[in-house]
Design a protein around this motif. Structure first.
Motif, PDB file in Angstrom:
ATOM      1  N   MET A 255       8.992 -39.518  43.148  1.00 47.06           N
ATOM      2  CA  MET A 255       8.668 -38.906  44.438  1.00 47.06           C
ATOM      3  C   MET A 255       7.458 -37.980  44.420  1.00 47.06           C
ATOM      4  SD  MET A 255      11.156 -39.687  46.742  1.00 47.06           S
ATOM      5  CE  MET A 255      11.183 -38.332  47.918  1.00 47.06           C
ATOM      6  N   ALA A 256       7.260 -37.257  43.330  1.00 46.47           N
ATOM      7  CA  ALA A 256       6.363 -36.101  43.397  1.00 46.47           C
ATOM      8  C   ALA A 256       4.926 -36.461  43.084  1.00 46.47           C
ATOM      9  CB  ALA A 256       6.847 -35.034  42.427  1.00 46.47           C
ATOM     10  N   GLU A 257       4.019 -35.725  43.708  1.00 51.18           N
ATOM     11  CA  GLU A 257       2.619 -35.828  43.317  1.00 51.18           C
ATOM     12  C   GLU A 257       2.313 -34.805  42.247  1.00 51.18           C
ATOM     13  OE1 GLU A 257       1.050 -35.221  47.164  1.00 51.18           O
ATOM     14  OE2 GLU A 257       1.602 -37.237  47.784  1.00 51.18           O
ATOM     15  N   ARG A 258       2.840 -33.606  42.470  1.00 51.46           N
ATOM     16  CA  ARG A 258       2.654 -32.568  41.458  1.00 51.46           C
ATOM     17  C   ARG A 258       3.994 -32.011  41.041  1.00 51.46           C
ATOM     18  NH1 ARG A 258       0.008 -28.014  41.911  1.00 51.46           N
ATOM     19  NH2 ARG A 258       0.441 -27.879  44.132  1.00 51.46           N
ATOM     20  N   VAL A 259       4.039 -31.476  39.835  1.00 51.34           N
ATOM     21  CA  VAL A 259       5.299 -31.032  39.256  1.00 51.34           C
ATOM     22  C   VAL A 259       5.144 -29.623  38.707  1.00 51.34           C
ATOM     23  CG1 VAL A 259       7.095 -31.607  37.578  1.00 51.34           C
ATOM     24  CG2 VAL A 259       5.666 -33.426  38.528  1.00 51.34           C
ATOM     25  N   VAL A 260       6.145 -28.780  38.967  1.00 50.67           N
ATOM     26  CA  VAL A 260       6.199 -27.472  38.334  1.00 50.67           C
ATOM     27  C   VAL A 260       7.469 -27.450  37.492  1.00 50.67           C
ATOM     28  CG1 VAL A 260       6.533 -25.011  38.733  1.00 50.67           C
ATOM     29  CG2 VAL A 260       4.937 -26.284  40.151  1.00 50.67           C
ATOM     30  N   VAL A 261       7.321 -27.226  36.192  1.00 49.18           N
ATOM     31  CA  VAL A 261       8.499 -27.181  35.326  1.00 49.18           C
ATOM     32  C   VAL A 261       8.868 -25.726  35.105  1.00 49.18           C
ATOM     33  CG1 VAL A 261       9.465 -27.877  33.111  1.00 49.18           C
ATOM     34  CG2 VAL A 261       7.669 -29.248  34.162  1.00 49.18           C
ATOM     35  N   MET A 262      10.125 -25.398  35.378  1.00 48.83           N
ATOM     36  CA  MET A 262      10.572 -24.016  35.202  1.00 48.83           C
ATOM     37  C   MET A 262      11.568 -23.918  34.063  1.00 48.83           C
ATOM     38  SD  MET A 262      11.078 -22.492  39.021  1.00 48.83           S
ATOM     39  CE  MET A 262      11.611 -20.899  38.431  1.00 48.83           C
ATOM     40  N   TYR A 263      11.529 -22.779  33.402  1.00 44.70           N
ATOM     41  CA  TYR A 263      12.534 -22.505  32.378  1.00 44.70           C
ATOM     42  C   TYR A 263      12.849 -21.023  32.410  1.00 44.70           C
ATOM     43  CZ  TYR A 263      14.958 -22.231  27.939  1.00 44.70           C
ATOM     44  OH  TYR A 263      15.905 -22.017  26.984  1.00 44.70           O
ATOM     45  N   ALA A 264      14.113 -20.687  32.551  1.00 41.88           N
ATOM     46  CA  ALA A 264      14.562 -19.295  32.487  1.00 41.88           C
ATOM     47  C   ALA A 264      13.731 -18.364  33.372  1.00 41.88           C
ATOM     48  CB  ALA A 264      14.567 -18.807  31.044  1.00 41.88           C
ATOM     49  N   GLY A 265      13.544 -18.770  34.612  1.00 45.88           N
ATOM     50  CA  GLY A 265      12.907 -17.877  35.578  1.00 45.88           C
ATOM     51  C   GLY A 265      11.395 -17.841  35.551  1.00 45.88           C
ATOM     52  N   LYS A 266      10.813 -18.677  34.715  1.00 47.83           N
ATOM     53  CA  LYS A 266       9.351 -18.701  34.658  1.00 47.83           C
ATOM     54  C   LYS A 266       8.844 -20.131  34.735  1.00 47.83           C
ATOM     55  CE  LYS A 266       8.403 -14.617  31.860  1.00 47.83           C
ATOM     56  NZ  LYS A 266       7.405 -13.860  32.615  1.00 47.83           N
ATOM     57  N   VAL A 267       7.593 -20.258  35.180  1.00 45.09           N
ATOM     58  CA  VAL A 267       6.949 -21.569  35.125  1.00 45.09           C
ATOM     59  C   VAL A 267       6.470 -21.769  33.693  1.00 45.09           C
ATOM     60  CG1 VAL A 267       5.013 -22.935  35.929  1.00 45.09           C
ATOM     61  CG2 VAL A 267       6.235 -21.464  37.525  1.00 45.09           C
ATOM     62  N   VAL A 268       6.761 -22.943  33.092  1.00 41.15           N
ATOM     63  CA  VAL A 268       6.235 -23.189  31.756  1.00 41.15           C
ATOM     64  C   VAL A 268       5.063 -24.169  31.780  1.00 41.15           C
ATOM     65  CG1 VAL A 268       8.368 -22.621  30.524  1.00 41.15           C
ATOM     66  CG2 VAL A 268       7.968 -24.960  31.264  1.00 41.15           C
ATOM     67  N   GLU A 269       5.079 -25.075  32.764  1.00 35.57           N
ATOM     68  CA  GLU A 269       3.979 -26.030  32.829  1.00 35.57           C
ATOM     69  C   GLU A 269       3.886 -26.568  34.246  1.00 35.57           C
ATOM     70  OE1 GLU A 269       4.174 -29.023  29.817  1.00 35.57           O
ATOM     71  OE2 GLU A 269       2.176 -29.801  30.259  1.00 35.57           O
ATOM     72  N   GLU A 270       2.664 -26.837  34.694  1.00 34.27           N
ATOM     73  CA  GLU A 270       2.501 -27.514  35.969  1.00 34.27           C
ATOM     74  C   GLU A 270       1.375 -28.532  35.858  1.00 34.27           C
ATOM     75  OE1 GLU A 270       0.869 -23.561  37.896  1.00 34.27           O
ATOM     76  OE2 GLU A 270       0.325 -25.312  39.102  1.00 34.27           O
ATOM     77  N   GLY A 271       1.482 -29.557  36.667  1.00 34.56           N
ATOM     78  CA  GLY A 271       0.450 -30.573  36.605  1.00 34.56           C
ATOM     79  C   GLY A 271       0.784 -31.696  37.552  1.00 34.56           C
ATOM     80  N   ASN A 272      -0.127 -32.680  37.691  1.00 26.99           N
ATOM     81  CA  ASN A 272       0.255 -33.810  38.506  1.00 26.99           C
ATOM     82  C   ASN A 272       1.207 -34.672  37.694  1.00 26.99           C
ATOM     83  OD1 ASN A 272      -1.114 -35.790  36.980  1.00 26.99           O
ATOM     84  ND2 ASN A 272      -3.015 -35.396  38.103  1.00 26.99           N
ATOM     85  N   ARG A 273       1.808 -35.658  38.327  1.00 23.29           N
ATOM     86  CA  ARG A 273       2.928 -36.290  37.632  1.00 23.29           C
ATOM     87  C   ARG A 273       2.483 -37.062  36.403  1.00 23.29           C
ATOM     88  NH1 ARG A 273       4.849 -41.389  41.182  1.00 23.29           N
ATOM     89  NH2 ARG A 273       2.812 -41.943  42.015  1.00 23.29           N
ATOM     90  N   PHE A 274       1.254 -37.561  36.391  1.00 27.28           N
ATOM     91  CA  PHE A 274       0.796 -38.272  35.197  1.00 27.28           C
ATOM     92  C   PHE A 274       0.594 -37.303  34.046  1.00 27.28           C
ATOM     93  CE2 PHE A 274      -0.140 -41.089  38.682  1.00 27.28           C
ATOM     94  CZ  PHE A 274       0.381 -42.273  38.201  1.00 27.28           C
ATOM     95  N   GLU A 275       0.041 -36.145  34.370  1.00 26.30           N
ATOM     96  CA  GLU A 275      -0.157 -35.142  33.322  1.00 26.30           C
ATOM     97  C   GLU A 275       1.180 -34.710  32.719  1.00 26.30           C
ATOM     98  OE1 GLU A 275      -4.253 -33.227  35.143  1.00 26.30           O
ATOM     99  OE2 GLU A 275      -2.315 -32.596  35.897  1.00 26.30           O
ATOM    100  N   ILE A 276       2.159 -34.475  33.589  1.00 22.33           N
ATOM    101  CA  ILE A 276       3.450 -33.988  33.087  1.00 22.33           C
ATOM    102  C   ILE A 276       4.179 -35.068  32.294  1.00 22.33           C
ATOM    103  CG2 ILE A 276       5.754 -33.237  33.814  1.00 22.33           C
ATOM    104  CD1 ILE A 276       3.736 -31.020  34.018  1.00 22.33           C
ATOM    105  N   PHE A 277       4.174 -36.293  32.806  1.00 24.17           N
ATOM    106  CA  PHE A 277       4.967 -37.319  32.126  1.00 24.17           C
ATOM    107  C   PHE A 277       4.227 -37.957  30.945  1.00 24.17           C
ATOM    108  CE2 PHE A 277       7.369 -36.984  36.020  1.00 24.17           C
ATOM    109  CZ  PHE A 277       8.664 -37.085  35.549  1.00 24.17           C
ATOM    110  N   LYS A 278       2.904 -38.043  31.017  1.00 18.04           N
ATOM    111  CA  LYS A 278       2.164 -38.711  29.935  1.00 18.04           C
ATOM    112  C   LYS A 278       1.607 -37.729  28.913  1.00 18.04           C
ATOM    113  CE  LYS A 278       2.528 -42.788  31.840  1.00 18.04           C
ATOM    114  NZ  LYS A 278       3.391 -43.824  31.277  1.00 18.04           N
ATOM    115  N   ASN A 279       1.259 -36.540  29.367  1.00 23.91           N
ATOM    116  CA  ASN A 279       0.613 -35.581  28.478  1.00 23.91           C
ATOM    117  C   ASN A 279       1.236 -34.189  28.565  1.00 23.91           C
ATOM    118  OD1 ASN A 279      -1.401 -36.739  26.914  1.00 23.91           O
ATOM    119  ND2 ASN A 279      -2.700 -36.989  28.732  1.00 23.91           N
ATOM    120  N   PRO A 280       2.509 -34.074  28.345  1.00 22.78           N
ATOM    121  CA  PRO A 280       3.117 -32.741  28.439  1.00 22.78           C
ATOM    122  C   PRO A 280       2.670 -31.883  27.271  1.00 22.78           C
ATOM    123  CG  PRO A 280       4.724 -34.330  27.620  1.00 22.78           C
ATOM    124  CD  PRO A 280       3.481 -35.102  27.940  1.00 22.78           C
TER     125      PRO A 280
END
Ligand SMILES: Nc1ncnc2c1ncn2[C@@H]1O[C@H](COP(=O)(O)OP(=O)(O)OP(=O)(O)O)[C@@H](O)[C@H]1O
Ligand SMILES: Nc1ncnc2c1ncn2[C@@H]1O[C@H](COP(=O)(O)OP(=O)(O)OP(=O)(O)O)[C@@H](O)[C@H]1O
Ligand SMILES: [Mg+2]
Ligand SMILES: [Mg+2]
Lengths: 293, 338, 337
Positions: free
Chosen positions: B224-249
């Motif tokens: 579904m998403a174009e961009r993704v924000v990954v959160m962990y324990a109340g903070k953002v740890v990584e953000e990027g478009n979906r290719f960046e997050i899924f292919k190059n985390p």
């Protein structure tokens, strides 16, 4: 469990009305235990029989000799003090026995369900349909006067409340998966009720029992007041009030003349009931699962 | 992301105060933005602060919590500074929300129709008959069969999927510019989930609204998403478009998460795992909050990790992202070699 | 790996009555499980998938005789257990254990972890009391918890830890068959993979057989060898997992597989969006139960109920037109890279 217990105690005593109730109960308990020292019996006869202190049947107002006054030829102070024991005795015996009966009936009905449940609950309904006081009066009359008869009558007509409650709780707990898990382990029905179901449904029953303790004492007193309960001269708050029956209206122009006849036993009774209710209320708050942690 | 941002969340902080007056930093310095018509996914495990973040955007934090810092810029104005009355207008009209449990979000004592009508009349000055038309139109739009009949039914008469459709109809009745969907399909079956996601996607296209999709299901994110924000324990740890997050985390947590999920499309003998458990807010580590579960941890990690921008859209909050990148490449090489 | 049939279910039915009125008369039946037959081989893990309310849990519970079957037979290790009185069932219970979905309600809050794990051993008279407590330590450590936890209470643990305790309780009896009902559904992603790995390891170590109930196809694919798909109380397809996920034959299975979101932005699938909701098991549709939602329905499907037949070695399908609905996707099942 120690930590848990400490937490519960802390919660209990951080509540003002709980403390008040607890203090009152301790006070009554001390009075009951210390009765022989607070109001030493005059003769070696049954200490529960209030000794006769005067030959006139007119009540006497409080005096240094009889701090609460005299009613029906007997010392009210003595009656109130020893009556505390009677109150505890009736309350505890009736509550314990009726709760145990209720537990047994309720657990069997709730756990096994189906026909067993149907039959037991219909019986419970029948008992509940009979007006409590009337039934107790009738039964006590049939059995004859005496404290033990009153106790039996009260038990026969008060177990249903815990049975109902236990059954309801068990129906709820039974759905929890840990009961299923125990069955899957091959644990027997009896052990499941004992180890898994009852410990998780017992607190509401205990709380209800402590609330009922108070009202039972009132009922017992009502029976005594009507002359059905304790025998003549027995130390019992209801019986003391019974003496006041003919004097309650006061005398000409002085309505409150015989106040001491009703006030002392009455206050004792009200405080006793209040104490149990406060403690029951506080226990309910402490054990309310929604308020846990 | 050339278009102007519709919503910009900057350094948002939401703290809860427990009985013992302890501060629980449930959301601690979260920043992200959503463009007009864009879909942003907020992912993370239970308790990482996704729901609190989204509620804070609408200023709906419950009484034990407090928004202690940050800005929420929506359409050029900081929502955190608006008077409550103005905020009430924005809620439901410009920013709408749908929840995880459709069953508990609908009031059982009112009919579906009454609840949709209420939502419509609250923000739009319409005659009752016109409002009813709009309600019917919305129900039809979300694909509820026989909408006239459904209007008079109570929530319990509808299945879970139908309730979620009704919720969506309600949320979209005022044509909001931004829809926040908090785990909209978590309680639904996969086939119903597919229906609802398809519906949301279609409506988003039709109405041109932006979407913040909160979920813990990375499959839905990829879908579904174009961009993704990954959160962990109340903070953002990584953000990027979906290719960046899924292919190059580049964050160890994102990498671990992606490797630890069982997948339909790849065969794995054994799943990789992230050791340990998600910490409670009362015991979040200082510095990088992923400390204690991370394979790349060094002494440096007690310092707050800086934000490293890797592209226009991709940013990572990790001291060791370069090492993670190298290790990713190694894993890939090994895999190819086999 | 032994491959004798360990569990065999024949035409199993479980109906729940719906009662109403003063006399609690039965007005209808929920046909939760309605004529199910299959076999499980020793040492394999069979996944049971299907949508909410299709009867997966009821099937599991009925096999363990936590529910009484309405009809049909259950054989465990060659012995029929469906008619067995409870006293004779008890020793068999030791060999069939269950792991529950809800890590919160499946542990008695008033019992210590040690007591919870030990209870089953005590019931079946396994080991002496002294040995039991050392066994508890050993098992706790095996499932990845500290042995000291035996004296603590369930509320002190997180969901994942509780699920480990539930697993420890089940394996404490050294069972042969474990029925896991949504054992990882309530867990977080990073915890779920830990538990799945643990369950795979334990399976090898204790030569366990799993009946793994789940609505999550990816999880089932990870842990199971064969998969059984249920729809409205009936089996629609049984197949080895490779076959099932690469070439599903029943249209319902095709729809299920296509609906699962895959965490790869390059993956594209022609998603088959089913119309409508799952019908009620009280009044299941005539003929094939799936026909009102089936994209390739024909006239015969409305009238004749398809039987479950083996159309290839090890592939069972209950459909008049198996394979008529294809699955189009950009990526086939592959190896991790
Ligand atoms: N009303 C509250 N009082 C105290 N703490 C709260 C409250 N609401 C949330 N929290 C805390 O804030 C943290 C974040 O919660 P939040 O609901 O945002 O998590 P989430 O990411 O939405 O998780 P989930 O996937 O379970 O919905 C949690 O650790 C929670 O304990
Ligand atoms: N004790 C019961 N009494 C009456 N009906 C029941 C009972 N248990 C289950 N059912 C019904 O039987 C059907 C099958 O339920 P079951 O719990 O087996 O489904 P499931 O496949 O496990 O679903 P889920 O994925 O939601 O757990 C449902 O329609 C349910 O309402
Ligand atoms: Mg949430
Ligand atoms: Mg289930």
């Amino acid at each position: 469990m120690k930590r848990e217990t400490r937490r519960l105690l802390k919660k209990f005593f951080s509540n003002f009305s709980a403390c008040l109730g607890f203090v009152l109960l301790v006070f009554f308990f001390i009075v009951a235990v210390g009765a022989p020292y607070i109001a030493p019996p005059k003769s070696a006869r049954d200490p529960y029989m209030m000794p006769i202190v005067t030959w006139s049947s007119n009540p006497l107002p409080p005096s240094p000799e009889h701090p609460f006054g005299v009613a029906g030829k007997r010392d009210i102070f003595y009656g109130v003090v020893w009556g505390t024991r009677t109150a505890f005795r009736i309350g505890i015996i009736v509550t314990v026995v009726s709760t145990l009966i209720g537990l047994a009936v309720g657990s069997i009905a709730g756990y096994f369900g189906k026909l067993v449940d149907e039959i037991l609950m219909r019986i419970t309904d029948i008992f509940m349909a009979i007006p409590f006081l009337v039934a107790a009066i009738v039964l006590a009359t049939i059995l004859g006067a005496g404290l033990d008869k009153v106790i039996i009558a009260l038990i026969v007509f008060s177990w249903m409340y815990s049975a109902r409650l236990v059954r309801g709780n068990i129906l709820q707990v039974k759905e929890e998966q840990f009961v299923m898990a125990a069955r899957a382990l091959g644990v027997s029905d009896f052990m499941i009720i004992l180890r898994h179901v009852l410990p998780n449904s017992i607190f509401p029953v205990l709380i209800q029992a402590s609330m009922r303790m108070g009202s039972l004492v009132i009922t017992a007193a009502a029976l005594s007041f009507l002359g059905i309960g304790a025998p003549q001269g027995y130390a019992d708050w209801g019986a003391l009030l019974n003496y006041a029956r003919n004097w309650m209206m006061g005398s000409q122009g002085e309505a409150l003349r015989y106040w001491y006849m009703t006030v002392f036993p009455g206050v004792a009774m009200v405080l006793f009931v209040l104490a149990w209710n406060l403690v029951g209320d506080a226990l309910r708050d402490v054990f309310d699962p929604r308020l846990r942690m | 992301m050339l278009q102007k941002n519709l919503l910009e969340v900057r350094d948002l902080r939401v703290y809860f105060y427990s009985d013992e007056k302890r501060e629980l930093k449930a959301v601690d310095g979260v920043s992200f933005s959503v463009g007009k018509g864009e879909t942003l996914a907020l992912v993370g495990e239970s308790g990482c602060g996704k729901s609190v973040t989204s509620m804070a955007i609408l200023r709906l934090v419950d009484s034990k919590g407090k928004i202690t810092g940050g800005e929420v810029i929506f359409d050029g104005q900081n929502l955190l500074l608006l008077p409550e009355s103005r905020m009430r207008e924005i809620r439901g009209k410009d920013i709408a929300m749908i929840f995880q449990e459709p069953a508990s979000a609908l009031n059982p004592v009112y009919t579906i129709g009454e609840q949709i009508l209420e939502a419509i009349m609250l923000h739009q000055k319409l005659s009752p008959s016109r409002a009813k038309e709009v309600a019917l139109e919305m129900l039809r739009l979300v694909g509820i069969p026989e909408p006239e009949k459904r209007l008079n039914e109570y929530p319990h008469e509808l299945s879970g999927g139908m309730k979620q459709r009704a919720m969506i109809a309600m949320a979209l009745s005022c044509r909001p510019q931004l829809l926040i969907a908090d785990e909209p399909t978590t309680s639904l079956d996969v086939t119903i989930q597919a229906q609802i996601l398809e519906l949301i996607r279609e409506l988003q296209k039709k109405l041109g609204m932006a979407l913040i999709l909160i979920t813990h299901d990375l499959g839905i994110v990829a879908d579904m998403a174009e961009r993704v924000v990954v959160m962990y324990a109340g903070k953002v740890v990584e953000e990027g478009n979906r290719f960046e997050i899924f292919k190059n985390p580049f964050h160890p947590y994102t990498v671990g998460l992606l490797r630890s999920i069982p997948r339909l499309d790849v065969e794995r003998k054994k799943l990789d795992t992230i050791p340990g458990v998600v910490p409670e807010p009362s015991s979040f580590p200082v510095g990088c909050r992923f400390r204690g579960r991370c394979n790349f941890e060094t002494g440096e990690c007690v310092q707050e990790p800086p934000r490293t921008s890797l592209s226009n859209t991709h940013a990572v909050y990790c001291h060791h992202w370069e090492k993670v990148r190298d290790s990713n490449a190694e894993v890939l090489k090994e895999c190819r070699a086999q | 790996m032994s491959s004798a049939v360990i569990l065999k279910v024949e035409n199993l039915k479980k109906y729940f009555p719906i009662r109403a009125g003063v006399f609690r008369k039965v007005i209808a039946w929920v046909k939760a499980v309605d004529g199910v037959s299959f076999e499980v081989l020793g040492g394999e893990s069979l996944g049971i998938v299907g949508e909410s309310g299709c009867g997966k849990s009821t099937l599991g519970m009925t096999i363990l005789r936590l529910y009484e079957p309405t009809e049909g037979k259950i054989f465990f290790n060659g012995q029929e257990i469906s008619g067995l009185p409870f006293a004779r069932l008890r020793p068999i219970r030791k060999d069939m254990q269950m792991i529950f979905q809800d890590p919160f309600s499946s542990l008695n809050p008033r019992m210590s972890i040690g007591a919870i794990i030990e209870e089953g051993m005590a019931v079946h008279g396994m080991y002496s009391p002294r040995e039991r407590s050392s066994k508890v330590q050993e098992i706790l450590e095996r499932v990845g918890l500290s042995g000291n936890y035996a004296r603590r209470y369930p509320h002190e643990f997180s969901g994942g830890q509780r699920q480990r305790i539930g697993i420890a309780r089940a394996i404490a009896l050294c069972p042969r068959l474990i029925i896991a009902d949504e054992a990882v559904s309530s867990l977080d992603v990073s915890i779920r993979s830990q538990i799945l790995n643990l369950m795979s390891e334990l399976k090898e170590e204790y030569n366990l057989t799993y009946l793994f109930i789940s609505h999550d196809l990816a999880v089932v694919k990870q842990i199971c060898d064969r998969v059984l798909v249920m729809y409205l109380g009936k089996i629609v397809e049984i197949a080895g997992k490779k076959d099932l996920f690469s070439r599903p034959l029943h249209p319902y299975t095709v729809a299920l597989v296509s609906a699962v979101p895959v965490p790869d932005p390059d993956y594209k699938v022609d998603r088959i969006i089913l119309k409508g909701d799952v019908p009620s098991p009280i009044n299941p549709p005539s003929g094939c139960r799936f026909h009102p939602r089936c994209p390739v329905v024909q006239d015969i499907c409305r009238e004749v109920e398809p039987s479950l037949r083996e159309i290839q070695e090890g592939r069972w399908v209950a459909c008049h037109f198996p394979g008529s609905l294809g699955l189009k996707r950009t990526k086939e099942v592959g190896v991790e890279c």
